[in-house]
Structure formats: C-alpha cells, structure tokens
Design a protein around this motif. Structure first.
Motif, PDB file in Angstrom:
ATOM      1  N   SER A 198       0.839  -1.207   0.000  1.00  0.00           N
ATOM      2  CA  SER A 198       0.000   0.000   0.000  1.00  0.00           C
ATOM      3  C   SER A 198       0.868   1.248   0.000  1.00  0.00           C
ATOM      4  O   SER A 198       0.544   2.246  -0.656  1.00  0.00           O
ATOM      5  CB  SER A 198      -0.925   0.013   1.219  1.00  0.00           C
ATOM      6  OG  SER A 198      -1.807  -1.083   1.176  1.00  0.00           O
TER       7      SER A 198
ATOM      8  N   GLN B 262      -7.433   0.379   0.081  1.00  0.00           N
ATOM      9  CA  GLN B 262      -7.624  -0.914   0.741  1.00  0.00           C
ATOM     10  C   GLN B 262      -8.795  -0.827   1.719  1.00  0.00           C
ATOM     11  O   GLN B 262      -9.595  -1.743   1.830  1.00  0.00           O
ATOM     12  CB  GLN B 262      -6.334  -1.283   1.490  1.00  0.00           C
ATOM     13  CG  GLN B 262      -6.393  -2.651   2.123  1.00  0.00           C
ATOM     14  CD  GLN B 262      -5.034  -3.096   2.666  1.00  0.00           C
ATOM     15  OE1 GLN B 262      -4.022  -2.410   2.499  1.00  0.00           O
ATOM     16  NE2 GLN B 262      -5.008  -4.234   3.293  1.00  0.00           N
TER      17      GLN B 262
ATOM     18  N   ASP C 280      -6.097  -1.129  -4.623  1.00  0.00           N
ATOM     19  CA  ASP C 280      -5.479  -1.753  -3.448  1.00  0.00           C
ATOM     20  C   ASP C 280      -6.404  -2.855  -2.929  1.00  0.00           C
ATOM     21  O   ASP C 280      -7.415  -2.577  -2.284  1.00  0.00           O
ATOM     22  CB  ASP C 280      -5.219  -0.701  -2.364  1.00  0.00           C
ATOM     23  CG  ASP C 280      -4.199  -1.177  -1.337  1.00  0.00           C
ATOM     24  OD1 ASP C 280      -3.967  -2.398  -1.252  1.00  0.00           O
ATOM     25  OD2 ASP C 280      -3.634  -0.322  -0.628  1.00  0.00           O
ATOM     26  N   GLU C 281      -6.052  -4.074  -3.237  1.00  0.00           N
ATOM     27  CA  GLU C 281      -6.823  -5.256  -2.841  1.00  0.00           C
ATOM     28  C   GLU C 281      -8.306  -5.150  -3.210  1.00  0.00           C
ATOM     29  O   GLU C 281      -9.178  -5.160  -2.344  1.00  0.00           O
ATOM     30  CB  GLU C 281      -6.657  -5.514  -1.330  1.00  0.00           C
ATOM     31  CG  GLU C 281      -5.191  -5.656  -0.955  1.00  0.00           C
ATOM     32  CD  GLU C 281      -4.985  -6.273   0.429  1.00  0.00           C
ATOM     33  OE1 GLU C 281      -5.977  -6.744   1.016  1.00  0.00           O
ATOM     34  OE2 GLU C 281      -3.847  -6.302   0.883  1.00  0.00           O
TER      35      GLU C 281
HETATM   36 MG   LIG Z   1      -2.039  -2.851   2.086  1.00  0.00          MG
END
Ligand SMILES: [Mg+2]
Ligand SMILES: Nc1ncnc2c1ncn2[C@@H]1O[C@H](COP(=O)(O)OP(=O)(O)O)[C@@H](O)[C@H]1O
Lengths: 260, 252
Positions: free
Chosen positions: B41, B85, B162-163
């Motif tokens: 991240s 995220q 992010d994810e």
């Molecule tokens: Mg992360």
C-alpha cells in the motif's frame, strides 16, 4: 560538570521540542488556510453547513449560560453596591462585563466544547480512515475543502453568538435587578446605556473573531494530524478542547491589555 | 509511464521500502504481490503522490512527482483513480455523492447528470438501488465496490487498485476481476493492482511483481512467475506456510 550542563540542555530541548514543532505546524496550517481562502472554488455549501453547525447547535447552551451569568452578575454586584448606596450602577457592571469580557469568552468556551470537539473528532476520523487521503486522490485540497470552511465559520459565527450572549446577559441582569430586587427599570437601563461605549462592544467582537479563528485552527489541526486509530481520535478531541480553551483564556488577557 | 528509481521510505525506525525499482508501461496491467505489511500500500500511495520517497524518485510520464506544485499534481490526479484498501468512503455523503465526488468538483455537470453517471458506475460493480444509502449502512464488500465505482467514475487513464477483491465472495471477486480486465482493455488505460489473491493476479496481470523485504525481488509475465525458480516467489504463489519466508511469532 560539562556533562551535566549538556544533559540539562538536552533535557530542556527534549521538553520543548514537541510543543515548538506543534506550534510551527499550527502556523503552517494557518498560512495554508489563508493562502486557500481566496482561491476558487469557494466552498460555500460547506461553509454554510459549518456555520449552522457552530451557530445553531451551540445556541441553546449559549443562551442558558448567558442568562444565568447576567443574573448572577447582577445579584453579586447588587449585594456589594448596596453597601455604599450605588445599586443604580448594577446595569453598568453587567453591560460592561458582558460586552468586554464574558460575552466573547463564554461563547468561545462553549463553542469550543461543542463545535471544536466535533471538528477534531470528524477530521480525526477522516484522517485515520484515509478519507483525507481520498480527497487528495480526487484532486481536492483537503485544507481548502475541510479547514477553510470551518475557520471562516468560526470567525463569523463567534461574533454573532457573542452579540446574542451580550444581549441575553443584560436581559438576565435586568430580570434580577428590576423584577427580583425592585430597582427601577429606568435606573437599570440608564446605567446600562450611559457608561457603555461603542468601543466596549467592538473590543468584545474583535476578541470573539480572534477566538473563533483560534479554536477552529487548533481543533482542525488536532484532527488533521491525528494518528493511531480510534484512540488517536479520542486524544485529538480532548487535546482540541484543552488547547483551544487555554489559548482563549490566555490570549484574552493579552488582547484586553492590548486594546485597553 | 510509471518509474520508480531506488525508492526508499521509512516510518519511524521502520525501513519499509528499501530501494524499489519498477517500471510500468502505458497500457500495462501490473499486479503487485507480497506479504501483509510488506509495503504494497505504501508503494501504491507513492504513485499518486500521497507519500513521497525519503530517497530516490517516482516519475510519472517522466515528471518527478515530488517536484510538482499543487496545481500540476492535481491536474495529474484528475486522470488517476484510486481504490483504497480500506475503501475510504466519505461517510458524511450518500453513496452516489461518493461516486460522483470527482465529477461534482471537476466538471460542470448537474447533480442530476452526476447521479445518473454514479448509478451507471454502481451497476458496473454489481450494485443497484443503493445510491441514496449512507456508506455506514453497507457491508465491507459493498463499500469496496462503491470505492471501485468512485475510482472509475472519471474514466481515468491510470487506475490504482489496493486489494480490490479482498472481502468479496468468490463469484463477486471474479466479476470484479472481469471488470478490471475490461477497464484495462480500453485504450491506454494503465493499472496497478495489489492483491493477495493469486487467482485474480493471474487473471488480470500483464506483468506480476513481487515485493519482499522492501524491494521488488522478481518481475515478469504471469507464466514466468508461475515457473519462477526463486523459492520465495514459489512459496508465495503456491501459498505454503513452510519455506524461506519466515512468519514471525508462528512456530514452524
Ligand atoms: Mg495494504
Ligand atoms: N502512514 C504510516 N505511518 C506509519 N507507518 C506506516 C504508515 N503507512 C504504512 N506504515 C507501515 O508500513 C508497513 C507497510 O504497510 P502497508 O504498505 O500498508 O503494507 P501492505 O503490504 O500490507 O499493504 C507497515 O508496517 C505499516 O505499519
């Protein structure tokens, strides 16, 4: 010996390093706010919302505080002044104390406890949940979007609340002096007006304006630089109220001395 | 389009990025894999200028991000979209206002038009009828998809995810993978995706890079990553607890 001096200096340095750094960052935030005020887009909707937040939500507490402060001022000064036959001056004491001193300070402390705490908590939450980062990724300056509207609302609404505090305080004094203690209405009103000068009112309003700037800046600073999750938000909120209140009370003396 | 030159970043005493070198070409879909807390991240936030390197450079279209002034950085960010995220939805706004935030601020579209676009973007991520809901009423997976809709709302040239599929059920995760793929197939869209999910990594990546101990230890096509001889990459791709990657605190 030399070693001890060095260590003492190091100790003092460590002690003042954090407050000095924090003060520096408050000023940086202040300059950033000032720089962003004249730049479009003007956050009118946000500003109005913050003005309502500060003004309307604090109004009931401000009203109650103001009326009782005016009442107790009248009661105490009446007791004292009666001893040398000057009951007629109660109105002046209430009017001068409210406009010069108590109006701005009380309003500022109440608004800090409500709106200042709310600002620190809201911005702090936005920081720890990355909402402030998200604003940046959406090409939005978070100081302009979040801090400027709060700062302006504080500077506008605190003087407005101060005017209300002054008036309600004087009415509270009137109630006690005239209705409860039986001084004539004419006497009270004459005393109120004859010694009150325009200067007393605007000194109070300048103070209020300064307090409004100070508490919003400190509260936003605390929220904006929050670290460490929910606990950090709690710390920021407490810090905002403590430091804002201290700043209001300390600067009140210096502002008074300056505009004496 | 994106270049990292020897990027170092520390937080306190923690040296998170230790000389990252990385290149992403225009139109490429890069997937970054790596363990939790390895700094993925942090790396992604350097691309959009939320974080700046302590040492080294991040170049976007050959321009050093740290050297840009605010106006130029914001001009650039208007062409970027980022999914956080944590989703990072604005919890004081309804879902459609979240999705339309960039449009509201940077275009002259009316609220009605913005709402229509928001509804359309929400449909693309499999959400319907929630545009007037507050984010706090949504599940984690729904929040993530609202965040995704917000990221794509301005039709950016560069997308950072992010994810994107963490917290979604496998069917929804696959639908999101398809969406990311579809976005990438559009002309000139570049994307960087962080994921733990090897299935989605292989599905959406042109290139996969692995971040380990603060550096990119391997970068290559999905096939080359599958066949990697590096035991660290193999362990991660195969998802085994035993191997050269040590998990602190867990006894082997
Ligand atoms: Mg992360
Ligand atoms: N803003 C920050 N302040 C302090 N430490 C941070 C910050 N952002 C990330 N870190 C630390 O950097 C490390 C990598 O974090 P992150 O990039 O979120 O990992 P991940 O690979 O799981 O995304 C973690 O140890 C985290 O604690």
């Amino acid at each position: 010996m030399a070693n001890m001096i060095v260590r003492t200096i190091e100790f003092i340095g460590a002690l003042i390093e954090r407050p000095v750094m924090a003060l520096g960052r408050v000023f940086l935030l202040f300059f950033s706010v000032v720089k962003n005020i004249p730049k479009p887009p003007f956050e009118i909707r946000n500003t109005i919302r913050q003005m309502l937040e500060i003004g309307v939500n604090s109004l009931p507490v401000v009203l109650i505080t103001a009326v009782f402060t005016g009442m107790v001022l009248a009661l105490q000064s009446y007791t004292g002044f009666k001893r040398f036959g000057a009951e007629g001056l109660v109105g002046s004491v209430v009017a001068l104390s409210m406009t010069r001193e108590l109006g701005p300070v009380l309003a500022a402390l109440i608004v800090t406890g409500r709106a200042g705490a709310a600002m620190a908590a809201e911005l702090g939450t936005m920081r720890v949940t990355e909402q402030i980062d998200a604003l940046e990724t959406l090409a939005t300056n978070p100081v302009k979007y979040l801090v400027v509207p709060r700062f302006l609302s504080g500077m506008i609404m605190l003087p407005a609340l101060t005017v209300i505090t002054d008036i309600v305080g004087i009415l509270g004094g009137y109630f006690v002096t005239v209705i409860l203690l039986g001084v004539s209405s004419k006497k009270y009103m004459t005393a109120t007006w004859s010694y009150l000068e325009l200067q007393d009112i605007y000194i109070g309003l300048i103070k209020a304006c300064f307090f409004g700037a100070a508490f919003t800046l400190i509260s936003c600073y605390k929220g904006f630089y929050t670290k460490g999750g929910a606990e950090g938000v709690g710390r920021a909120t407490t810090g905002a109220v403590v430091y804002s209140s201290m700043t209001i009370l300390i600067s009140d003396y210096f502002l008074s001395a300056l505009m004496f | 389009m994106i270049e990292f030159h020897e990027v170092h970043k520390s937080f306190g005493g923690k040296h998170v990025l230790q000389g990252v070198n990385l290149q992403v070409e225009k139109g490429e879909s890069l997937v970054i894999i790596g363990g939790s807390g390895s700094g993925k991240s942090v790396l992604l936030k350097h691309i959009i200028g939320l974080l700046h390197p302590d040492l080294g450079q991040v170049l976007i279209n050959s321009k050093d991000l740290s050297a840009l002034n605010e106006e130029h950085l914001n001009e650039m960010r208007k062409k970027f979209g980022m999914l956080f995220q944590s989703s990072a939805l604005f919890d004081s706004m309804q879902v459609w206002e979240n999705v339309g935030f960039g449009l509201k601020r940077h275009t002259s579209l009316s609220d009605k038009e913005i709402r229509e676009i928001a509804v359309r973007k929400l449909k693309m991520v499999g959400l319907a009828g929630i545009e007037s809901v507050m984010p706090s009423e949504l599940s984690g997976g729904m929040r993530k998809r609202v965040g995704l809709a917000r990221a794509i709302a301005m039709e950016p040239e560069l997308l950072l995810y992010d994810e994107p599929t963490t917290g979604l059920d496998p069917i929804m995760a696959d639908a999101i993978n398809d969406l990311i793929k579809k976005m990438n197939e559009k002309l000139n869209v570049t994307s960087v995706t962080i994921t733990h999910d090897m299935k989605s990594a292989f599905k959406i990546a042109d290139t996969i890079a692995m971040l380990y101990n603060g550096v990119i230890i391997e970068k290559g096509s999905p096939d080359s990553i599958k066949k990697s001889q590096n035991p660290i990459v193999r362990q991660f791709v195969e998802g085994r607890a035993e191997g050269p990657i040590v998990i602190e605190g867990i006894e082997a």
